[in-house]
Every structure is written in structure tokens, then in C-alpha cells.
Design a protein around this motif. Structure first.
Motif, PDB file in Angstrom:
ATOM      1  N   VAL A   1       0.603  -1.168   0.181  1.00 19.89           N
ATOM      2  CA  VAL A   1       0.203  -0.012   0.220  1.00 19.89           C
ATOM      3  C   VAL A   1       0.376   1.065   0.183  1.00 19.89           C
ATOM      4  CG1 VAL A   1      -1.984   1.009   1.706  1.00 19.89           C
ATOM      5  CG2 VAL A   1      -1.994  -1.161   1.135  1.00 19.89           C
ATOM      6  N   LEU A   2       0.398   2.470  -0.757  1.00 14.81           N
ATOM      7  CA  LEU A   2       1.380   3.384  -0.976  1.00 14.81           C
ATOM      8  C   LEU A   2       0.399   4.583  -0.425  1.00 14.81           C
ATOM      9  CD1 LEU A   2       3.280   4.923  -2.497  1.00 14.81           C
ATOM     10  CD2 LEU A   2       1.658   5.942  -4.611  1.00 14.81           C
ATOM     11  N   LEU A   3       1.310   5.299   1.022  1.00 14.17           N
ATOM     12  CA  LEU A   3       0.807   5.295   1.631  1.00 14.17           C
ATOM     13  C   LEU A   3      -0.476   6.656   1.622  1.00 14.17           C
ATOM     14  CD1 LEU A   3       1.595   5.283   5.208  1.00 14.17           C
ATOM     15  CD2 LEU A   3       3.104   7.005   4.690  1.00 14.17           C
ATOM     16  N   GLY A   4       0.991   7.779   0.385  1.00 20.08           N
ATOM     17  CA  GLY A   4      -0.863   8.463   0.423  1.00 20.08           C
ATOM     18  C   GLY A   4      -1.481   8.722  -1.371  1.00 20.08           C
ATOM     19  N   GLY A   5      -1.544   7.137  -1.304  1.00 13.18           N
ATOM     20  CA  GLY A   5      -2.036   6.695  -2.189  1.00 13.18           C
ATOM     21  C   GLY A   5      -2.593   7.559  -3.287  1.00 13.18           C
ATOM     22  N   VAL A   6      -3.377   7.730  -4.655  1.00 16.98           N
ATOM     23  CA  VAL A   6      -3.224   8.443  -5.912  1.00 16.98           C
ATOM     24  C   VAL A   6      -4.316   8.812  -6.257  1.00 16.98           C
ATOM     25  CG1 VAL A   6      -0.883   6.892  -6.770  1.00 16.98           C
ATOM     26  CG2 VAL A   6      -3.158   5.919  -7.855  1.00 16.98           C
ATOM     27  N   PRO A   7      -4.640   9.595  -7.567  1.00 17.59           N
ATOM     28  CA  PRO A   7      -6.220   9.782  -7.620  1.00 17.59           C
ATOM     29  C   PRO A   7      -6.684   7.729  -8.328  1.00 17.59           C
ATOM     30  CG  PRO A   7      -4.256  11.404  -8.714  1.00 17.59           C
ATOM     31  CD  PRO A   7      -4.126  10.111  -7.629  1.00 17.59           C
ATOM     32  N   GLY A   8      -8.404   7.805  -7.413  1.00 17.27           N
ATOM     33  CA  GLY A   8      -8.624   6.994  -7.501  1.00 17.27           C
ATOM     34  C   GLY A   8      -8.874   5.790  -6.727  1.00 17.27           C
ATOM     35  N   VAL A   9      -7.710   5.957  -5.828  1.00 13.39           N
ATOM     36  CA  VAL A   9      -6.787   4.719  -5.303  1.00 13.39           C
ATOM     37  C   VAL A   9      -6.783   5.183  -3.608  1.00 13.39           C
ATOM     38  CG1 VAL A   9      -5.731   3.114  -4.221  1.00 13.39           C
ATOM     39  CG2 VAL A   9      -5.735   3.175  -6.735  1.00 13.39           C
ATOM     40  N   ALA A  10      -7.599   4.842  -2.822  1.00 12.38           N
ATOM     41  CA  ALA A  10      -7.517   5.439  -1.339  1.00 12.38           C
ATOM     42  C   ALA A  10      -5.981   5.300  -0.795  1.00 12.38           C
ATOM     43  CB  ALA A  10      -8.362   4.617  -0.531  1.00 12.38           C
ATOM     44  N   PRO A  11      -5.360   6.128   0.261  1.00  9.22           N
ATOM     45  CA  PRO A  11      -4.911   6.812   1.238  1.00  9.22           C
ATOM     46  C   PRO A  11      -4.313   4.901   2.339  1.00  9.22           C
ATOM     47  CG  PRO A  11      -6.159   8.579   1.528  1.00  9.22           C
ATOM     48  CD  PRO A  11      -6.326   7.467   0.620  1.00  9.22           C
ATOM     49  N   ALA A  12      -3.454   4.819   2.857  1.00 10.15           N
ATOM     50  CA  ALA A  12      -3.338   4.622   3.902  1.00 10.15           C
ATOM     51  C   ALA A  12      -3.618   5.009   4.747  1.00 10.15           C
ATOM     52  CB  ALA A  12      -1.624   3.785   4.236  1.00 10.15           C
ATOM     53  N   LYS A  13      -4.446   3.677   5.503  1.00 10.28           N
ATOM     54  CA  LYS A  13      -4.750   4.225   6.837  1.00 10.28           C
ATOM     55  C   LYS A  13      -4.524   4.273   8.428  1.00 10.28           C
ATOM     56  CE  LYS A  13      -9.570   3.608   5.956  1.00 10.28           C
ATOM     57  NZ  LYS A  13     -10.742   3.196   6.758  1.00 10.28           N
ATOM     58  N   VAL A  14      -3.459   5.062   8.794  1.00  6.96           N
ATOM     59  CA  VAL A  14      -2.312   5.725   9.955  1.00  6.96           C
ATOM     60  C   VAL A  14      -2.932   5.765  11.147  1.00  6.96           C
ATOM     61  CG1 VAL A  14      -0.237   6.521  10.010  1.00  6.96           C
ATOM     62  CG2 VAL A  14      -0.523   6.265   8.628  1.00  6.96           C
TER      63      VAL A  14
END
Length: 372
Positions: free
Chosen positions: A158-171
Motif C-alpha cells: 500500500v502506498l501511504l498517500g494513495g493515488v487519484p482513484g485509490v484511497a491512501p493508507a490508514k495511519v
């Protein structure tokens, strides 16, 4: 006073106890500074820089410990270093004794006077010698957590910040103190979905005012923590009780509810860790996996960015080192109750209440320690 600066020997510990500018100040006050050859190399400080500042370079570590009256280090002395301590030594360094009965036993047996950075206090109630490394560790926590989430590190991918269209990581950040605030700063800056948990509503209000609606906050209860870690991709543990062992906020049953490949970065590992499954690791082998959850528990995180950490730490420790050297430890502690809070071991006794309680020692009160 003769002040010794040995080379750190903990795994990948490249910090050094003093920088040249601090050496120059101590020398200007009439003290002699002895630095082990190569002690500053990992922080980008050459022996010649120490010599220009007025230090004397010694080839052998035994010579540093043998000649010095006051030892200034970064990390707690390892077993081979503790063997070099004498009753007339003043040790000034991080100790983190509450979760370390072996070190405590050896320091007590040595008869040395041991002042711990992490329990020195300030007039405002802070921990001025812990703060700079807490800042570094907090900022690193989001960074190393992001890396641990990568597939190559056995993370969820999982990419920490996500990308457009994909949610970021929950921290989820456990603890809103210095480390927690800095971890939050970096995690939000990387675009993560961040929730900070703390038992103090004042702390949560401060964080809410600082970060605004980008940040979620939650009052700490077992039920709340259990629910949040079950949904988290990355949990950063930064809880701290000065001098005492860290509370175990993440239990083994909670771990079993976490996502496979999720990550715990336990910044509190110096004080025993805030997860029941945490155990200290090194920069050489920083992670391990329990129940599918990646644990990053490096006990000297700031050592990974040794130059930044060394200068930040030396900026904070210099006034206290000068006081100890100029006045001698008894007078320095008698005149400064905040520095006196740093005294952990003296005359073969434990002198810090939290350490004594954690490890079952009889406490030697400060007034008796100063008279010992």
C-alpha cells in the motif's frame, strides 16, 4: 574535568556524544576532552575537526574510559562498556532503564553516577534532552512505515498517500506528544489518512487546532484502540511515561484482528514497546513478522540519520554537560532540580522513582544521593 567521548558500538549507531562546537565550549571552560579515534566518522565529523576544537584523540577505547572522569555518550552502555565503569565515573547518556534489568544491575554494581538524558525535565514539564530525538524518531516513523508497507518488505503493498482513484493508507498514531506530532506531520504530508489517539483531550485539541480537518482524533480507550488498529495499514506507537516502561496498548488478541501485511512502528521500544509482541531490533535487521503483521522496532531509530541527530542532540545536551563539568554533579544537581530528575543511579542505588518501581529496587532519595 576530563570528559571522555567513546565511539558508540551499538549496531549501526553512528551518532557521537559531542560535536566540535560543544568540545570547543567545554575546552573554553577549562575542561579537557578526550575523543576516541573515529568516534564521529559516522556523523561526518573527522578526528581533525575535534582536534581543531581542542580535543585530544585517543586510539583506544580503554584509554578514553580509563582517563575520563565524565563519560558523554548517546546510547546506553552495552555490557562490554559497563565493565569499564568505575565508582568515580559520571555517565551522561540515554539509559532507558525500566525495561532493562541487566543494564540496571550492572550500573548499580559499578557504583558510578549515572544521569539519563531521557528523564531530565524542563520548567515547562517537558523532556528537553529527549525532545530532539523524539522529533527525529517521529519523522522517521512515517518514513520507515511507508517503506515497510512495500511488498519487498513483506508489507501490504500500500502506498501511504494513495493515488487519484485509490484511497491512501490508514495511519493510526498512538500518542500525541512530540514523536506523535512529528509522525503526524510527515504522514499527513505524504497524503495518508491519519488518526491520532491520546488520553488527553487537551493534546487532541492542540492537534486539531494545528492540523485542522485533515486530521482525525480519538480519545484513548481499549475499545477505541482495538477498533482503529483493526482497520489500520500502519500503526505508529509513540506513547511515553517518563522513566517508566511503556504501556502495552496493542495486545496479542488485537494483533490477530489486524490486516495481513499491515505495519507497526514501535517508537516506544526504548521503553519496552507499546505492543505485547514488540521486541527490540536493529538497523541491520529492522523488522520481523508476527501473525502477518510487520513489526519495526529499531531501538535507536535516530542513529539511522546520524548527522542530523548528533547535532540536534548536542545542541540540547551542551548546557547540562557544561553544568555537570563546571560545578561537579552534586552541586549541579543540587542547584537544578530539573537536571536532578536525570539522576537514575548513584552510589550503588537506584535514584529514579519510576525505575525503582518498574524493577523492584529500593529508592535512594535525591537528598541522600547528593550526600552519598
Amino acid at each position: 574535568m576530563r570528559i571522555g567521548v567513546p565511539k558508540e558500538i551499538k549496531d549501526h549507531e553512528d551518532r557521537v556524544g559531542l560535536v566540535p562546537s560543544s568540545v570547543a565550549e567545554l575546552v573554553a571552560h577549562g575542561h579537557e576532552v578526550l575523543v576516541e579515534k573515529g568516534a564521529g566518522r559516522g556523523a561526518g565529523i573527522a578526528d581533525r575537526d575535534f582536534v581543531k576544537a581542542g580535543a585530544r584523540i585517543l586510539d583506544a577505547v580503554d584509554a578514553v574510559w580509563g582517563e575520563a572522569e565524565m563519560i558523554v555518550k548517546v546510547k546506553e552502555p552495552l555490557a562490554v562498556e559497563r565493565e569499564k565503569l568505575r565508582p568515580d565515573h559520571l555517565l551522561f547518556t540515554y539509559l532507558h532503564l525500566a525495561p532493562d534489568p541487566d543494564q540496571t544491575r550492572d550500573l548499580v554494581a559499578s557504583g558510578a553516577t549515572c544521569v539519563a538524558y531521557e528523564t531530565v525535565t524542563s520548567a515547562t514539564g517537558g523532556l528537553p534532552l529527549l525532545t530532539p530525538m523524539s522529533e527525529v524518531a517521529g519523522r522517521m516513523a512515517a518514513q520507515v512505515g511507508a517503506h515497510a508497507l512495500e511488498n519487498a518488505a513483506k508489507g501490504r503493498g500500500v502506498l501511504l498517500g494513495g493515488v487519484p482513484g485509490v484511497a491512501p493508507a490508514k495511519v493510526v498514531v498512538l500518542g500525541g506528544g512530540v514523536s506523535g506530532t512529528h509522525a503526524t506531520t510527515i504522514a499527513l504530508g505524504m497524503g495518508a489518512d491519519v488518526t491520532v489517539v491520546d488520553r488527553s483531550l487537551d493534546v487532541l485539541r492542540r492537534l486539531d487546532a494545528r492540523f485542522g480537518p485533515r486530521l482525525k482524533t480519538a480519545a484513548s480507550t481499549r475499545e477505541t484502540i482495538a477498533a482503529l488498529v483493526a482497520e489500520a495499514d500502519l500503526v505508529i506507537g509513540t506513547v511515553l511515561i517518563p522513566g517508566a516502561a511503556a504501556p502495552k496498548l496493542i495486545t496479542r488478541p488485537m494483533l490477530k484482528t489486524m490486516k495481513r501485511g499491515s505495519v507497526i512502528v514501535d517508537v516506544a521500544i526504548d521503553q519496552g514497546g507499546c505492543a505485547e509482541t514488540s521486541r527490540a531490533t536493529t538497523h541491520s535487521r529492522p523488522t520481523y513478522v508476527v501473525d502477518g503483521v510487520v513489526h519495526y522496532c529499531v531501538a535507536n531509530m535516530p542513529g539511522g540519520v546520524a548527522r542530523t541527530s548528533t547535532f540536534a542532540l548536542s545542541n540540547a545536551t551542551l548546557p547540562f554537560a557544561l553544568a555537570l563539568a563546571d560545578k561537579g554533579w552534586r552541586r549541579a544537581l543540587a542547584e537544578d532540580p530539573h537536571l536532578a530528575n536525570g539522576l537514575n543511579v548513584c552510589a550503588g542505588r537506584v535514584t529514579h522513582p519510576a525505575v525503582a518501581e518498574a524493577l523492584g529496587y529500593d529508592l535512594l532519595p535525591l537528598d541522600r544521593a547528593l550526600a552519598a
